[in-house]
Design an enzyme around this catalytic site. Structure first.
Site, PDB file in Angstrom:
ATOM      1  N   TRP A 127      41.105   2.011  -9.859  1.00  0.00           N
ATOM      2  CA  TRP A 127      40.113   2.212  -8.791  1.00  0.00           C
ATOM      3  C   TRP A 127      40.604   3.303  -7.853  1.00  0.00           C
ATOM      4  O   TRP A 127      41.689   3.188  -7.276  1.00  0.00           O
ATOM      5  CB  TRP A 127      39.879   0.915  -8.021  1.00  0.00           C
ATOM      6  N   TRP A 149      29.918 -14.577  -4.991  1.00  0.00           N
ATOM      7  CA  TRP A 149      30.571 -13.379  -5.517  1.00  0.00           C
ATOM      8  C   TRP A 149      32.047 -13.283  -5.098  1.00  0.00           C
ATOM      9  O   TRP A 149      32.763 -12.414  -5.573  1.00  0.00           O
ATOM     10  CB  TRP A 149      29.846 -12.131  -5.013  1.00  0.00           C
ATOM     11  N   ASP A 174      38.749 -10.368  -3.404  1.00  0.00           N
ATOM     12  CA  ASP A 174      37.441  -9.821  -3.017  1.00  0.00           C
ATOM     13  C   ASP A 174      37.266  -9.785  -1.504  1.00  0.00           C
ATOM     14  O   ASP A 174      36.348  -9.152  -1.002  1.00  0.00           O
ATOM     15  CB  ASP A 174      36.316 -10.693  -3.602  1.00  0.00           C
ATOM     16  N   GLU A 224      43.382  -9.060  -7.438  1.00  0.00           N
ATOM     17  CA  GLU A 224      43.131  -8.366  -6.178  1.00  0.00           C
ATOM     18  C   GLU A 224      41.942  -9.061  -5.519  1.00  0.00           C
ATOM     19  O   GLU A 224      40.867  -9.182  -6.103  1.00  0.00           O
ATOM     20  CB  GLU A 224      42.869  -6.876  -6.438  1.00  0.00           C
ATOM     21  N   LYS A 252      37.396  -4.897 -12.865  1.00  0.00           N
ATOM     22  CA  LYS A 252      38.073  -5.416 -11.671  1.00  0.00           C
ATOM     23  C   LYS A 252      39.477  -5.889 -12.046  1.00  0.00           C
ATOM     24  O   LYS A 252      39.643  -6.686 -12.962  1.00  0.00           O
ATOM     25  CB  LYS A 252      37.265  -6.604 -11.138  1.00  0.00           C
TER      26      LYS A 252
END
Ligand SMILES: *[C@@H]1O[C@H](CO)[C@@H](O)[C@H](O)[C@H]1NC(C)=O
Ligand SMILES: *[C@@H]1O[C@H](CO)[C@@H](O)[C@H](O)[C@H]1NC(C)=O
Ligand SMILES: *[C@@H]1O[C@H](CO)[C@@H](O)[C@H](O)[C@H]1NC(C)=O
Ligand SMILES: *[C@@H]1O[C@H](CO)[C@@H](O)[C@H](O)[C@H]1NC(C)=O
Ligand SMILES: *[C@@H]1O[C@H](CO)[C@@H](O)[C@H](O)[C@H]1NC(C)=O
Ligand SMILES: *[C@@H]1O[C@H](CO)[C@@H](O)[C@H](O)[C@H]1NC(C)=O
Length: 354
Positions: free
Chosen positions: A80, A278, A311, A309, A305
């Site tokens: 990312w 989510w 959200d 890590e 994803k």
């Protein structure tokens, strides 16, 4: 319009190769699945984060889950690129993939997510990113993020097979996807068509896209088994159906109907009370990256994803402890991802080569 965070990325479809590039085939090169025959390059930064997970399992004498975690370290995931400071990771990653390719003589596919849109997350705060639209953010985003991003990719042109280079994958954010799936499919397809048309106009016809990504950072299964009750109203009740339902509408809007689908945290089904949940949902690693998708419209299952890590500081707790802020490592959570994986992860007992 709720279609925010579209734009996200390219490079799922960028293969880099130190071997002589294959000549594009006579037929339309854009119709070739860029993932076929390549190794999904494993993100070494993420592999490093997972070292603590291996150690944690070993400390509990859980050698099976430690060995499963080593397999995750060798599974291709996306890198990312989320800030201007993070742009240097592109070169680092491409250099590492080049080395791996020379070592293995196997073409690598490097997967990057471009994620730094102004106001990129409506929840704002830490995950809102560094650019604000009220502060010349769009302009700064273009000049200080997108242009150098493109330049960094261009710098790898010598290594890049032209047939796959120009393929761009667009992302809809996970929450956008939830929004879209509640609509009848013609509507998102028409919105995508507008965006692509705009991109083509801005680049004088040079913009090309390969397809769309779905379920990024989300938890929907590729094939629901059993189907969740909250999907009753939708014929797009899992990711495979969503892709198949959307595909003809894309085609009718002259858009390519190809998908990559994130299953990085979709292994454990039916842990959500509502479809909209989510944040750090109780989950397991899902189907590993593969082109064996059983669907002509799905190029690849991917892990976008990096599981572990956070959200955000939201969602369920584990042993009474809640999640850290967005992007921070949540060790207890990734251990659950390993243990809950479906299909179960094949253990790697050999010493990790990285
Ligand atoms: C993770 O562990 C491997 C094997 O012990 C080691 O080679 C690698 O440097 C470690 N990575 C990080 C970021 O600590
Ligand atoms: C792990 O196994 C070793 C050797 O059998 C034992 O001495 C140690 O107490 C065990 N540790 C845990 C956390 O169970
Ligand atoms: C792109 O250009 C064409 C031809 O001029 C025009 O019809 C179309 O509306 C433009 N698309 C967008 C999104 O502005
Ligand atoms: C759906 O609802 C029924 C009836 O309440 C329940 O028995 C079933 O377990 C639910 N299915 C799932 C997948 O949660
Ligand atoms: C696509 O367009 C064709 C021709 O106009 C039409 O028959 C078909 O129903 C359309 N498909 C979808 C999914 O809208
Ligand atoms: C495709 O089908 C085969 C045979 O049923 C199955 O083993 C495989 O898991 C399927 N792929 C996916 C991504 O579900």
């Amino acid at each position: 319009m709720h279609i925010k965070a579209l734009l996200t990325f390219l490079s799922a479809a960028n293969s880099i190769s130190a071997l002589p590039p294959l000549a594009p085939r006579a037929e339309d090169a854009r119709d070739v699945n860029p993932f076929l025959g390549k190794n999904y390059f494993a993100n070494s930064y993420y592999a490093g984060e997972l070292n603590q997970t291996v150690s944690a399992f070993l400390a509990k004498n859980d050698s099976l889950n430690a060995a499963r975690t080593r397999t995750v370290q060798n599974t291709g995931t996306f890198v990312w690129i989320t800030s201007v400071a993070g742009l240097s990771n592109i070169k680092t990653t491409i250099d590492a993939a080049r080395t791996e390719q020379q070592r293995t003589r196997k073409q690598q596919i490097v997967q990057l997510v471009l994620y730094d849109l102004p106001d990129r997350d409506c929840s704002g705060g830490q995950s809102g990113g560094e650019f604000s639209s009220v502060n010349d953010g769009l302009n700064l985003y273009k000049k200080t993020f997108v242009d150098p991003y493109a330049a960094a990719l261009k710098a790898a042109w010598d290594l890049t097979s032209p047939s796959s280079w120009s393929q761009i994958v667009w992302e809809t954010s996970s929450r956008t996807r939830t929004y879209l799936s509640a609509q009848t499919p013609p509507q998102p397809a028409a919105e995508f068509a507008k965006v692509v048309s705009l991109a083509q106009n801005l680049t004088m016809g040079g913009a090309q896209i390969r397809g769309f990504s779905t379920d990024v950072s989300n938890f929907n299964p590729y094939i629901a088994d059993p189907r969740a009750n909250y999907t009753e109203y939708s014929n797009a009740y899992d990711e495979l159906h969503y892709a198949e339902v959307l595909a003809p509408h894309l085609a009718n809007n002259s858009l390519p109907a190809h998908f990559i689908i994130d299953q990085g945290r979709s292994g454990l089904q039916n842990t959500r009370a509502t479809w909209g949940e989510w944040c750090n949902v109780e989950a397991g690693f899902g189907t590993p990256p593969t082109t064996d998708t059983n669907s002509t419209v799905v190029d690849s299952i991917v892990w976008a994803k990096p599981g572990g890590e956070s959200d955000g500081a939201c969602g369920p707790t584990i042993d009474g402890v809640g999640a850290p802020n967005a992007g921070l490592w949540w060790e207890a959570y990734v251990e659950e991802l390993v243990k809950n994986a479906d299909p179960p992860i094949t253990p790697t007992y050999a010493t990790l080569r990285k």
